[in-house]
Structures are given as structure tokens and as C-alpha cells.
Design a protein around this motif. Structure first.
Motif, PDB file in Angstrom:
ATOM      1  N   PHE A  60       0.938  -1.184   0.238  1.00 27.05           N
ATOM      2  CA  PHE A  60       0.292  -0.100  -0.175  1.00 27.05           C
ATOM      3  C   PHE A  60       0.851   1.074  -0.254  1.00 27.05           C
ATOM      4  O   PHE A  60       0.581   2.390  -0.636  1.00 27.05           O
ATOM      5  CB  PHE A  60      -0.741  -0.140   0.999  1.00 27.05           C
ATOM      6  N   LEU A  63       2.493   1.739  -3.333  1.00 26.76           N
ATOM      7  CA  LEU A  63       1.629   2.547  -4.211  1.00 26.76           C
ATOM      8  C   LEU A  63       1.404   3.776  -3.936  1.00 26.76           C
ATOM      9  O   LEU A  63       0.717   4.337  -4.546  1.00 26.76           O
ATOM     10  CB  LEU A  63       0.360   1.540  -5.189  1.00 26.76           C
ATOM     11  N   THR A  64       1.517   4.519  -3.449  1.00 22.94           N
ATOM     12  CA  THR A  64       1.299   5.512  -2.444  1.00 22.94           C
ATOM     13  C   THR A  64       2.050   6.662  -2.852  1.00 22.94           C
ATOM     14  O   THR A  64       2.121   7.707  -2.256  1.00 22.94           O
ATOM     15  CB  THR A  64       0.052   5.640  -1.878  1.00 22.94           C
ATOM     16  N   GLY A  65       3.120   5.748  -3.077  1.00 24.20           N
ATOM     17  CA  GLY A  65       4.287   7.083  -3.031  1.00 24.20           C
ATOM     18  C   GLY A  65       5.720   6.888  -2.050  1.00 24.20           C
ATOM     19  O   GLY A  65       6.343   8.027  -2.039  1.00 24.20           O
ATOM     20  N   ASP A  66       5.924   5.950  -1.233  1.00 25.22           N
ATOM     21  CA  ASP A  66       6.959   5.561  -0.770  1.00 25.22           C
ATOM     22  C   ASP A  66       8.059   4.745  -0.778  1.00 25.22           C
ATOM     23  O   ASP A  66       7.525   4.076  -1.835  1.00 25.22           O
ATOM     24  CB  ASP A  66       6.230   5.256   0.501  1.00 25.22           C
ATOM     25  N   ILE A  93      -8.323   1.069  -2.420  1.00 26.46           N
ATOM     26  CA  ILE A  93      -7.360   1.044  -3.971  1.00 26.46           C
ATOM     27  C   ILE A  93      -6.857   0.195  -4.991  1.00 26.46           C
ATOM     28  O   ILE A  93      -7.324   0.061  -5.871  1.00 26.46           O
ATOM     29  CB  ILE A  93      -6.044   1.712  -3.254  1.00 26.46           C
ATOM     30  N   SER A  95      -9.581  -2.492  -5.632  1.00 26.51           N
ATOM     31  CA  SER A  95      -9.916  -2.604  -7.245  1.00 26.51           C
ATOM     32  C   SER A  95      -9.808  -1.551  -8.397  1.00 26.51           C
ATOM     33  O   SER A  95     -10.081  -1.999  -9.090  1.00 26.51           O
ATOM     34  CB  SER A  95     -11.353  -3.196  -6.886  1.00 26.51           C
ATOM     35  N   SER A  96      -9.428   0.005  -8.143  1.00 26.97           N
ATOM     36  CA  SER A  96      -9.285   0.544  -8.931  1.00 26.97           C
ATOM     37  C   SER A  96      -7.890   1.182  -9.372  1.00 26.97           C
ATOM     38  O   SER A  96      -7.523   2.126  -9.901  1.00 26.97           O
ATOM     39  CB  SER A  96     -10.159   1.763  -8.854  1.00 26.97           C
ATOM     40  N   LEU A  97      -6.695   0.320  -8.992  1.00 31.69           N
ATOM     41  CA  LEU A  97      -5.502   0.321  -9.319  1.00 31.69           C
ATOM     42  C   LEU A  97      -5.342   0.628 -11.329  1.00 31.69           C
ATOM     43  O   LEU A  97      -6.176  -0.242 -12.223  1.00 31.69           O
ATOM     44  CB  LEU A  97      -4.670  -0.578  -8.911  1.00 31.69           C
ATOM     45  N   SER A  98      -4.787   1.509 -11.773  1.00 32.23           N
ATOM     46  CA  SER A  98      -4.519   1.451 -12.854  1.00 32.23           C
ATOM     47  C   SER A  98      -3.330  -0.201 -13.693  1.00 32.23           C
ATOM     48  O   SER A  98      -2.597  -0.644 -12.570  1.00 32.23           O
ATOM     49  CB  SER A  98      -3.077   2.259 -13.687  1.00 32.23           C
ATOM     50  N   TYR A 100      -1.575  -0.285 -15.273  1.00 36.89           N
ATOM     51  CA  TYR A 100       0.054   0.114 -15.309  1.00 36.89           C
ATOM     52  C   TYR A 100       0.702   0.307 -14.684  1.00 36.89           C
ATOM     53  O   TYR A 100       1.711   0.820 -14.384  1.00 36.89           O
ATOM     54  CB  TYR A 100      -0.141   0.888 -16.699  1.00 36.89           C
ATOM     55  N   GLU A 101       0.131  -0.224 -13.726  1.00 38.04           N
ATOM     56  CA  GLU A 101       1.053   0.559 -12.216  1.00 38.04           C
ATOM     57  C   GLU A 101       2.143  -0.374 -11.558  1.00 38.04           C
ATOM     58  O   GLU A 101       2.676  -0.007 -11.433  1.00 38.04           O
ATOM     59  CB  GLU A 101      -0.187  -0.106 -10.848  1.00 38.04           C
ATOM     60  N   LEU A 104       6.958  -0.076 -13.935  1.00 37.43           N
ATOM     61  CA  LEU A 104       8.296   0.038 -13.596  1.00 37.43           C
ATOM     62  C   LEU A 104       8.884   0.065 -12.360  1.00 37.43           C
ATOM     63  O   LEU A 104       9.084   0.240 -11.723  1.00 37.43           O
ATOM     64  CB  LEU A 104       8.497   2.145 -13.713  1.00 37.43           C
TER      65      LEU A 104
END
Lengths: 232, 243
Positions: A60, A63-66, A93, A95-98, A100-101, A104
Motif C-alpha cells: 500500500f 503504491l501511494t508514493g513511498d 485502492i 480494485s481501481s488501480l491502473s 499499468y501500476e 516500472l
């Protein structure tokens, strides 16, 4: 190499199969990273000893920038695995991730295999994992409620031009004449899969005890798993 | 009837406020769509009191994985001023600098009340970046009228800031010849019913094909010289009206 373990069916054996693959690959010397992508955090609960009251810094946060990946190393009877944990925060979050998450995210990490254990859905985080996967496995426990979600998962993957191999867990070579539950289920599964490739983990493999760490994974089981996933 | 797109889930999630940056595409056009100090303060009050940013900040990811803002820079600034560690983002999968810029403009424009002068500056920006865009498509993008775009274009051409163009690109990306203005003819008499009324519900400036074919057919099928002359004069009147 990225391996995605996915199925729309809950309780079909995704986390169990993830642990079996991870242990098998690590036991023959590969560097393995397990990603717990399920908000239930089942993989994290089985593999690590993180107190249930504590926040599990992991997927989590990434995915949220850490930038701090908080990779933890776990050990099972001398076999080491690396793990990025998950907890309930992922529920907001996943279920709605892109799709292409993950493109990279983990390219720079030095692992032979990264295994994505996904939640029971083909959307969001599961789709993102499938998109980066080199190989996809769909575990299927032999029960009536598993056939349709398994077929739906296969179709969903085809829409993103991905093929998968189904792994029938607890499979028994069916007796043609028998109406016993396992024989009927084994026959029905084989028929329903058509041309989709599949392999089997026999009922003799005590998956539950290995997953819960009550029993050590044996050489024979490792060979069975490696055959199923086509790794030598 | 318009066709409905398939309903899909948007990729919306919380994201580390400090890890976002304003995209170069938005930086280029931001000053064309400024927010007034009054509106900014109102927005800040609204966000602070509600404790949330209701509209997620639109971002795209570049090749290195950086999350770059195309819409919502003010909301992001406010979150930083309020010391919020995460903001809601919506990830848009979009490629191509011009498409990203179009999105940046569209997203910001919908939230602004631009003065006439600001609108003209925005129109000038569009025309300078591509003079071959049609007046209609620039009007649509800038939220103004074709007549305003035409005026701005004429000013830019006369000042040498853009070159006059012979072809223009419509909203359908097709290229059309820029029509030459027709001088007004003497008024013709209509017989009262034989001639089909010409319709003005299409943008005949650039999409005359179907309509002309119909008129030409009628002219050729006209039984006598008087009918044909009336039809031709009607066509001229029509072209004049849509000039």
C-alpha cells in the motif's frame, strides 16, 4: 521473471500455491520476492510474524508514493524468502488501480522471480499484476463453485492478450465409472478447460500443513511443484 | 442519439503529496488560466472545512514513473499549505504531449471564469501553436465563439504573428480548404414552395459535401432555366449567410 497467481474465485488456493512455488524456487537457489497484493494480507499472515495489531508497511505504501519498500526476509525450515507485506489499507485502492501500476515499480530489484499473490478479482491490482507477468497460474481447488470463476478468469486474461495455466489442486485421476465427488469434479474440470493448458497437484500433497508451517516441504513435493510450473 | 461509452472504473487512490510534480504541459499553459485570489481563498476554505479534496487531482505517469499533475495544481498547493501528507489522485493513461496539454487546458478551463481578454490570449495561444486549426475547433477548446476566434486570427495575421493558411483542420482532423468569401448577389424572387428550404443546422463552413451534392442534384434535375437560376441564387444566399 514475474509470476502472477490469480483467480476470481476466493479460497481457490492462490496464497497456498504462492507459498508452494516460492519455497520450491528458493530451495533450489533462486532469489525470490513475494508480493502480497491482497488486502486480506493472507500471504503476510502465513509467512511473517508481524503482530496483527501493527500496521504492515508494504505494498500500500509503495503504491501511494513511498520509496521505502520495506522488504522483509522470512524463513521456513532453512528456506529464505523475501516478502513485501499487505494489510487492510490496500482495500481502499486495490480494485481501481491502473492496469499499468506495476510497470516500472520493481524493475530495479535484483530477484530471479517476483511472485504476485493477488486477491479474488480480475480487476484493479490483479489485472496490473497480470499485465507485467511472464507467466500466470490460476489455482483451482476441486469444488463446484470453482469452474465458472476459473473460466471467467481465463477469458478475462485473454482480453488483455495473456494466457494462463490452470493448476488443479487436490486433483485425482478420475475413475470413469465412479460417481464419487472427487472423480466427478476432476472429470468436469478437465472437460470444462478445453484447450487451456493445465497441470495438477495431487491430493496426496498436504498443502494446508505445508502452508501453515506444520510440515516441511519435501524434495518430492518441490519436484511436483517445479514440474507444474515448468521450472528445472 | 449519442453512444454511451463502456463504464469503467477510474484509477483513483491516495498519493504522497510530496511525490507529485506539476507536468511541463500544465506549466506551459497555467498562466493562461489563472485563478483569482478570491477564488483560491474560497477553494482553500472549502477544502480546509470539509477536510477533503472532492475532485481527485489528475496525474499521468511519465517513463520514469513520476506522477505529474495535469489538473488540480491549486488543490495540490492547498493540500501542501494545509500540511496534508496524501491527496487523492486520478491516474489518466494518456500519451503524447499535445493530448496531455489538451487535457490540462480542458480540465482547468472547466473550473474558470475567464475574462474576455484572457479568452483572447488563450485563443492566440492555440492559433500560434497550430494556425491550421479551424476556428470552430479553437472556439470549442477555448470556450468562446467562432467570431471571436476569427477576429483574433485576423489580428494575428495582420501583425505577422501567424501566417495566413489556405487549409484548416476540422475537429475531425480532416483538412479542408478555407472558403473564399462570396460577394452578395442581387436578391432573387422565390416562387413560393418549389424550392426546398436550405438548412442551416450544419457547420457548412467546412462540411458542405453532402449539402452541395443535394443542391447540385436539384439544379441538374430542374426542369427549366428559371428553376435552375432560383436554386443557384438560393445556394449563393446560403453561402453568404454562413460566411
Amino acid at each position: 521473471m514475474n509470476i502472477c497467481i490469480t483467480s476470481q474465485k476466493g479460497g481457490s488456493g492462490k496464497t497456498s500455491f504462492t507459498i508452494l512455488i516460492a519455497l520450491s524456487l528458493s530451495s533450489i537457489g533462486y532469489r525470490v520476492l513475494c508480493l502480497d497484493c491482497d488486502p486480506q494480507g493472507g500471504l503476510t499472515s502465513y509467512l511473517s510474524k508481524i503482530d496483527y495489531k501493527k500496521k504492515r508497511k508494504g505494498i500500500f505504501d509503495i503504491l501511494t508514493g513511498d520509496d521505502n519498500y520495506n522488504i522483509i526476509t522470512v524463513e521456513r525450515h532453512g528456506i529464505k524468502l523475501d516478502l513485501i507485506p499487505a494489510d487492510h489499507r490496500l482495500d481502499a485502492i486495490y480494485s481501481s488501480l491502473s492496469p499499468y501500476e506495476f510497470e516500472l515499480k520493481f524493475n530495479d530489484l535484483n530477484y530471479d522471480y517476483i511472485i504476485y499473490d493477488t486477491p479474488p478479482t480480475v480487476q484493479g491490482i490483479s489485472r496490473a499484476a497480470a499485465m507485467v507477468a511472464d507467466t500466470i497460474f490460476i489455482p483451482a481447488d476441486l469444488s463446484e463453485g470453482t469452474i465458472n470463476p476459473t473460466l471467467y478468469t481465463i477469458d478475462s486474461l485473454k482480453k488483455i492478450k495473456k494466457n494462463a495455466k490452470v493448476i488443479l489442486l487436490g486433483y485425482k485421476v478420475p475413475d470413469k465409472e465412479s460417481n464419487a465427488f472427487k472423480d466427478v469434479m476432476s472429470r468436469e474440470f478437465k472437460e470444462s478447460l478445453g484447450s487451456t493448458p493445465f497441470d495438477t497437484i495431487p491430493a496426496t500433497v498436504n498443502i494446508k500443513r505445508i502452508v501453515s508451517d506444520e510440515k516441511k516441504i519435501t524434495r518430492k513435493i518441490i519436484e511436483t511443484i517445479l514440474n507444474a510450473i515448468e521450472v528445472k | 442519439m449519442s453512444k454511451q461509452k463502456q463504464i469503467t472504473q477510474k484509477a483513483i487512490m491516495p498519493y504522497n503529496t510530496n511525490k507529485l510534480e506539476i507536468s511541463p504541459e500544465l506549466k506551459e499553459v497555467q498562466q493562461l488560466m489563472p485563478i483569482s485570489a478570491v477564488d483560491y481563498d474560497q477553494l482553500k476554505r472549502d477544502i480546509s472545512e470539509s477536510g477533503e479534496i472532492r475532485d481527485p487531482i489528475k496525474v499521468y505517469r511519465d517513463k520514469s514513473g513520476k506522477h505529474l499533475i495535469v489538473g488540480g495544481a491549486n488543490r495540490w498547493n492547498i493540500a501542501q499549505e494545509l500540511g496534508w501528507s496524501t491527496v487523492p489522485i486520478e491516474i489518466v493513461e494518456i500519451k503524447g504531449s499535445s493530448k496531455i496539454q489538451d487535457l490540462a487546458i480542458k480540465d482547468n478551463l472547466s473550473r474558470r471564469h475567464l475574462s474576455n481578454d484572457q479568452k483572447r490570449k488563450l485563443i492566440a495561444y492555440f492559433l500560434k501553436s497550430d494556425p491550421e486549426q479551424s476556428n470552430k475547433s479553437v472556439a470549442k477548446k477555448s470556450g468562446s465563439t467562432k467570431e471571436t476566434v476569427k477576429t483574433v486570427r485576423a489580428n494575428l495575421e495582420s501583425g505577422g504573428e501567424i501566417r495566413p493558411v489556405k487549409t484548416v483542420k476540422g475537429a475531425d482532423d480532416k483538412t479542408y480548404k478555407k472558403p473564399v468569401p462570396i460577394s452578395k448577389p442581387k436578391k432573387s424572387e422565390k416562387s413560393g414552395g418549389e424550392i426546398r428550404p436550405l438548412e442551416k443546422d450544419i457547420d457548412a463552413e467546412y462540411d458542405l459535401n453532402q449539402h452541395f451534392l443535394t443542391i447540385v442534384k436539384d439544379i441538374l434535375q430542374g426542369k427549366d432555366k428559371q428553376d435552375r437560376e432560383l436554386l443557384i441564387n438560393s445556394m449563393i444566399d446560403y453561402l453568404e449567410s454562413i460566411k
